[in-house]
Design a protein around this motif. Structure first.
Motif, PDB file in Angstrom:
ATOM      1  N   ARG A   1       0.831  -1.212   0.000  1.00 38.16           N
ATOM      2  CA  ARG A   1       0.000   0.000   0.000  1.00 38.16           C
ATOM      3  C   ARG A   1       0.862   1.256   0.000  1.00 38.16           C
ATOM      4  O   ARG A   1       0.568   2.222  -0.713  1.00 38.16           O
ATOM      5  N   VAL A   2       1.943   1.263   0.784  1.00 39.61           N
ATOM      6  CA  VAL A   2       2.817   2.440   0.827  1.00 39.61           C
ATOM      7  C   VAL A   2       3.427   2.690  -0.551  1.00 39.61           C
ATOM      8  O   VAL A   2       3.482   3.828  -1.030  1.00 39.61           O
ATOM      9  N   PHE A   3       3.879   1.618  -1.208  1.00 39.58           N
ATOM     10  CA  PHE A   3       4.449   1.783  -2.548  1.00 39.58           C
ATOM     11  C   PHE A   3       3.383   2.290  -3.522  1.00 39.58           C
ATOM     12  O   PHE A   3       3.645   3.199  -4.320  1.00 39.58           O
ATOM     13  N   ALA A   4       2.192   1.719  -3.458  1.00 36.63           N
ATOM     14  CA  ALA A   4       1.115   2.132  -4.359  1.00 36.63           C
ATOM     15  C   ALA A   4       0.758   3.600  -4.160  1.00 36.63           C
ATOM     16  O   ALA A   4       0.457   4.318  -5.126  1.00 36.63           O
ATOM     17  N   ASP A   5       0.813   4.057  -2.907  1.00 43.06           N
ATOM     18  CA  ASP A   5       0.492   5.459  -2.620  1.00 43.06           C
ATOM     19  C   ASP A   5       1.469   6.427  -3.281  1.00 43.06           C
ATOM     20  O   ASP A   5       1.130   7.585  -3.543  1.00 43.06           O
ATOM     21  N   HIS A   6       2.698   5.964  -3.527  1.00 41.93           N
ATOM     22  CA  HIS A   6       3.725   6.840  -4.089  1.00 41.93           C
ATOM     23  C   HIS A   6       4.035   6.517  -5.549  1.00 41.93           C
ATOM     24  O   HIS A   6       4.867   7.197  -6.161  1.00 41.93           O
ATOM     25  N   ARG A   7       3.360   5.524  -6.110  1.00 41.75           N
ATOM     26  CA  ARG A   7       3.739   5.033  -7.430  1.00 41.75           C
ATOM     27  C   ARG A   7       3.634   6.100  -8.518  1.00 41.75           C
ATOM     28  O   ARG A   7       4.519   6.228  -9.363  1.00 41.75           O
ATOM     29  N   GLU A   8       2.565   6.869  -8.522  1.00 45.03           N
ATOM     30  CA  GLU A   8       2.400   7.845  -9.586  1.00 45.03           C
ATOM     31  C   GLU A   8       3.388   8.999  -9.472  1.00 45.03           C
ATOM     32  O   GLU A   8       3.824   9.554 -10.477  1.00 45.03           O
ATOM     33  N   LEU A   9       3.751   9.368  -8.261  1.00 41.95           N
ATOM     34  CA  LEU A   9       4.806  10.365  -8.089  1.00 41.95           C
ATOM     35  C   LEU A   9       6.106   9.837  -8.674  1.00 41.95           C
ATOM     36  O   LEU A   9       6.804  10.544  -9.425  1.00 41.95           O
ATOM     37  N   LEU A  10       6.458   8.600  -8.345  1.00 39.68           N
ATOM     38  CA  LEU A  10       7.683   7.996  -8.864  1.00 39.68           C
ATOM     39  C   LEU A  10       7.635   7.897 -10.384  1.00 39.68           C
ATOM     40  O   LEU A  10       8.619   8.186 -11.069  1.00 39.68           O
ATOM     41  N   PHE A  11       6.474   7.506 -10.911  1.00 37.82           N
ATOM     42  CA  PHE A  11       6.324   7.402 -12.366  1.00 37.82           C
ATOM     43  C   PHE A  11       6.614   8.744 -13.025  1.00 37.82           C
ATOM     44  O   PHE A  11       7.365   8.832 -14.000  1.00 37.82           O
ATOM     45  N   SER A  12       6.010   9.805 -12.497  1.00 40.07           N
ATOM     46  CA  SER A  12       6.153  11.126 -13.111  1.00 40.07           C
ATOM     47  C   SER A  12       7.606  11.604 -13.071  1.00 40.07           C
ATOM     48  O   SER A  12       8.124  12.143 -14.056  1.00 40.07           O
ATOM     49  N   ILE A  13       8.268  11.417 -11.933  1.00 42.37           N
ATOM     50  CA  ILE A  13       9.663  11.846 -11.815  1.00 42.37           C
ATOM     51  C   ILE A  13      10.544  11.085 -12.808  1.00 42.37           C
ATOM     52  O   ILE A  13      11.326  11.683 -13.563  1.00 42.37           O
ATOM     53  N   VAL A  14      10.416   9.762 -12.819  1.00 45.05           N
ATOM     54  CA  VAL A  14      11.283   8.942 -13.666  1.00 45.05           C
ATOM     55  C   VAL A  14      10.979   9.165 -15.147  1.00 45.05           C
ATOM     56  O   VAL A  14      11.897   9.264 -15.976  1.00 45.05           O
ATOM     57  N   TYR A  15       9.705   9.269 -15.498  1.00 42.53           N
ATOM     58  CA  TYR A  15       9.352   9.512 -16.904  1.00 42.53           C
ATOM     59  C   TYR A  15       9.963  10.826 -17.393  1.00 42.53           C
ATOM     60  O   TYR A  15      10.495  10.912 -18.509  1.00 42.53           O
TER      61      TYR A  15
END
Length: 293
Positions: free
Chosen positions: A11-25
């Motif tokens: 759940r913690v990873f899922a909560d931050h997944r889109e932030l991580l996606f945007s930064i890395v993309y």
């Protein structure tokens, strides 16, 4: 985070997944490579003792950013042998959900092209500071550098970007109107209308990756050359043509389908005045259209 359950870790990873996606993309310009980095970040996160991680968000961002930096070396080598111009993979967003709204924070196609000219470290610092608002001290911890080194990187990156793309804001309604006028003129073979809407210094980039016949080997510069090339390409109408207008990297763009299959994504970049097109980015490489629907 003592005693965190397996569900909690997920759940913690899922909560931050889109932030991580945007930064890395925004660091890589590739959806597939971004997903690979996120998978590596998940494996690192899931394998750690959660009690040792005081700030999950900072930990996840640090792992993702450094994984992305490591991947950029291989990506740079592969792009040296790429056939024709390399453009970032288009990111289609609808903005209908919170996750997609976050994805729409990704920078424009035109700015992503400029970011390709930065060093990997400069790009990481620019994305974290200018796009996501991280302080220099936070970025220093993430990258394992001193705050003074980060400030120098940030200054170089910012000056580099400003020299190639001064900041300005184009009204969304104007963006839509000009994009629709361009598509009507380009696909209607209307040379006069194209000459009217294109800026004198307009450049056309077409990324086919050696897999699309319509793509050229290098960018085309100048209003007359670009307009005549576009008219020549549409001299033979495509069967089953369907053009839809969707947000791509935050800007309304034309998504072209032929007989139900994605054929091209066309993004236009407007001059600061807002009524002329100074850049046209056309992605026809089928490998970069797998997420188009």
């Amino acid at each position: 985070m003592p005693g965190i359950s397996a569900d909690g870790v997920t759940r913690v990873f899922a909560d931050h997944r889109e932030l991580l996606f945007s930064i890395v993309y925004n660091m890589l310009g590739s959806v597939a490579d971004t997903e690979d980095v996120l998978q590596e970040t998940w494996l690192s996160w899931a394998s750690r003792n959660q009690e040792d991680i005081g700030h999950p968000r900072a930990y996840l961002v640090r792992i993702a950013v450094n994984q992305a930096l490591a991947r950029q070396t291989a990506l740079s080598r592969s792009r040296e042998t790429y056939v024709g111009p390399w453009l970032p993979e288009p990111l289609l967003t609808s903005g209908d959900t919170a996750d997609e709204a976050l994805r729409s924070e990704s920078v424009s196609m035109a700015l992503l092209v400029v970011l390709e000219t930065l060093t990997p470290l400069e790009r990481a610092v620019f994305v974290l500071h200018e796009v996501f608002g991280y302080a220099h001290t936070e970025i220093a911890e993430t990258l394992g550098r001193s705050p003074s080194a980060i400030r120098q990187l940030a200054h170089r990156a910012r000056e580099h970007v400003r020299a190639r793309r001064p900041r300005y804001q184009v009204d969304r309604r104007t963006q839509r109107q000009v994009t629709e006028r361009f598509v009507a003129a380009a696909f209607g073979g209307d040379l006069d209308s194209l000459l009217e809407i294109l800026a004198p210094e307009v450049t056309l980039w077409t990324d086919g990756g050696g897999k699309a016949t319509a793509a050229g080997p290098r960018p085309i510069h100048g209003r007359d050359k670009v307009a005549r090339l576009l008219v020549a390409r549409t001299a033979r109408p495509l069967e089953g043509l369907d053009i839809r207008f969707q947000p791509v990297n935050g800007d309304l763009s034309a998504v072209v389908f032929v007989e139900g299959s994605p054929f091209a994504v066309i993004v236009v970049d407007l001059a600061p005045e807002g009524d002329r097109i100074r850049g046209i980015y056309t992605i026809t490489n089928p490998d970069k259209l797998t997420g188009v629907h």
